[in-house]
Design an enzyme around this catalytic site. Sequence first.
Site, PDB file in Angstrom:
ATOM      1  N   VAL A 142     -28.932 -65.575  46.801  1.00  0.00           N
ATOM      2  CA  VAL A 142     -28.577 -64.375  47.571  1.00  0.00           C
ATOM      3  C   VAL A 142     -27.956 -63.285  46.684  1.00  0.00           C
ATOM      4  CG1 VAL A 142     -26.221 -65.045  48.280  1.00  0.00           C
ATOM      5  CG2 VAL A 142     -27.606 -63.644  49.784  1.00  0.00           C
ATOM      6  N   GLY A 143     -27.413 -63.706  45.526  1.00  0.00           N
ATOM      7  CA  GLY A 143     -26.823 -62.714  44.607  1.00  0.00           C
ATOM      8  C   GLY A 143     -25.328 -62.871  44.399  1.00  0.00           C
ATOM      9  N   LYS A 144     -24.779 -64.037  44.719  1.00  0.00           N
ATOM     10  CA  LYS A 144     -23.322 -64.267  44.553  1.00  0.00           C
ATOM     11  C   LYS A 144     -22.930 -64.091  43.091  1.00  0.00           C
ATOM     12  CE  LYS A 144     -23.584 -68.517  45.989  1.00  0.00           C
ATOM     13  NZ  LYS A 144     -25.018 -68.624  46.230  1.00  0.00           N
ATOM     14  N   GLY A 145     -23.660 -64.794  42.224  1.00  0.00           N
ATOM     15  CA  GLY A 145     -23.346 -64.750  40.795  1.00  0.00           C
ATOM     16  C   GLY A 145     -23.449 -63.337  40.249  1.00  0.00           C
ATOM     17  N   ARG A 171     -28.614 -74.788  33.200  1.00  0.00           N
ATOM     18  CA  ARG A 171     -29.799 -73.947  33.030  1.00  0.00           C
ATOM     19  C   ARG A 171     -29.780 -73.404  31.597  1.00  0.00           C
ATOM     20  NH1 ARG A 171     -28.331 -70.919  38.540  1.00  0.00           N
ATOM     21  NH2 ARG A 171     -29.055 -72.507  39.983  1.00  0.00           N
ATOM     22  N   ARG A 264     -35.975 -65.471  39.963  1.00  0.00           N
ATOM     23  CA  ARG A 264     -34.959 -65.914  38.997  1.00  0.00           C
ATOM     24  C   ARG A 264     -35.534 -66.954  38.040  1.00  0.00           C
ATOM     25  NH1 ARG A 264     -29.388 -68.336  41.264  1.00  0.00           N
ATOM     26  NH2 ARG A 264     -30.662 -70.201  41.438  1.00  0.00           N
ATOM     27  N   ARG A 275     -33.533 -75.825  48.107  1.00  0.00           N
ATOM     28  CA  ARG A 275     -32.561 -74.725  48.280  1.00  0.00           C
ATOM     29  C   ARG A 275     -32.896 -73.879  49.506  1.00  0.00           C
ATOM     30  NH1 ARG A 275     -29.385 -73.694  43.397  1.00  0.00           N
ATOM     31  NH2 ARG A 275     -29.567 -75.676  42.334  1.00  0.00           N
ATOM     32  N   ASP A 299     -28.456 -56.292  50.441  1.00  0.00           N
ATOM     33  CA  ASP A 299     -29.797 -55.702  50.460  1.00  0.00           C
ATOM     34  C   ASP A 299     -29.938 -54.921  49.154  1.00  0.00           C
ATOM     35  OD1 ASP A 299     -32.161 -54.536  51.025  1.00  0.00           O
ATOM     36  OD2 ASP A 299     -31.627 -53.806  53.012  1.00  0.00           O
TER      37      ASP A 299
END
Length: 398
Positions: A142-145, A171, A264, A275, A299
Amino acid sequence: MGEAPAFFADSFPSGVDLKSKGQETAICVGSKIYVIGGADQESTSVIEVRIFDKSSGEWINPTVVGTKPKLSNGHSAVLLNGDRILVIKVNSKSDDCFWFLEVGTPFIKEQEKTHGNEVVAWSKGVLGNVEKPIVISGPSGVGKGTLISKLMKEFPSMFGFSVSHTTRAPREKEQNGFHYHFSDRSVMERDIKDGKFLEFASVHGNLYGTSVEAVEVVADAGKRCILDIDVQGARSVRASSLDAIFIFISPPSFEELEKRLRARATETEEQIQKRLRNARAELDQGKSSGLFDHILVNDDLESCYENLKNTLGLTEGVKTAHITYPELVDLPVEHLVSKIDQKIFIKCGATEYQKASDNMYVLDLSLLKGGAPGRTRGLNLYVTNPSTDRVNGDNQLS
Ligand SMILES: Nc1nc2c(ncn2[C@@H]2O[C@H](COP(=O)(O)OP(=O)(O)O)[C@@H](O)[C@H]2O)c(=O)[nH]1
Ligand SMILES: Nc1ncnc2c1ncn2[C@@H]1O[C@H](COP(=O)(O)OP(=O)(O)O)[C@@H](O)[C@H]1O
């Protein structure tokens, strides 16, 4: 040695002899006397605790949770709210001067059920009005990082990231100790059993957890802690003593979430599927559980980041709003401590130096937050001179 106001000589049972010069203090809480500082082994380098039970006339060796403070030349002890004892170490650095020994807080009661024994817990006091830690949750991709990285980059001295432990493999660009502490499951499970974790959860088939230390390191640096954890972890933190602000990041649509996760390119197809399955449940729980204080839709990245900053009260000019405290609390063995409301007045003794300055430390506890198993935050310390400054209640010093 500092005054121990909750304890009087005539209530001192025979057999409870204290070492002189502030090496040991005793505080009476109900039918128990907490003797702090003493140890059976003379060689100990940390402050020990033993309990005298007045009703049975017996000594109890409690289970001690948390990092124990190192011994100093002396200390004072003051009972607060009947459930924790403030310990003030003499001549210490300000980040090692104030410690809290919890004896009857909700955390202690919960620990006593687990241990089946008397429990006390140490929590180090951290100076400064550090704001509440921030818990950020949301489905994978979702873009937390991305949002957290932007925040840390723009406000490097204000925020610190709580580096979680995980059993998942790193990773390609992830560094051990920076993105995660990559751990063996057996080691992590043992550490969880030993109470080293504030919370943990099984997420996408791996174990993730926030160690008490991960949060303490950030608090010690005087920074506001950011935790990137899943919804189960957020629920555990809500139930803990970590008084945090909870933010859920939501995608504009499920399709967009899938697109980001694929773009990603860090997971296998199987992991992506897992996920995405979990994302549906996380989105349901995140939006409907009432667990989160704020739900932000990611968004457009820049708009979401602006919303995040507004939610955290970050406006232009707050980047360097930092109060500095004396590095050393220059407290001699001879000193007097008294408590008036939420303030602790620490009057230095009649040493040559103190005669000259006649200064007094005031520790303001009115904004106290947190506690065991983490740090106790929000302590405010200032120096005043009673002969020149007006101090509320200074004539009550004994
Ligand atoms: N409960 C808990 N969840 C965590 C912790 N660290 C990370 N997570 C969550 O685990 C999930 C997977 O994280 P990660 O493997 O880095 O994948 P990503 O979310 O796709 O970047 C995310 O929802 C994280 O918020 C933790 O210490 N405790
Ligand atoms: N608002 C956004 N619009 C488009 N792509 C985004 C947006 N926010 C993040 N991304 C991208 O989505 C991917 C997943 O973001 P990431 O921060 O890794 O998510 P999380 O930490 O929640 O798993 C990354 O490639 C990131 O660059």
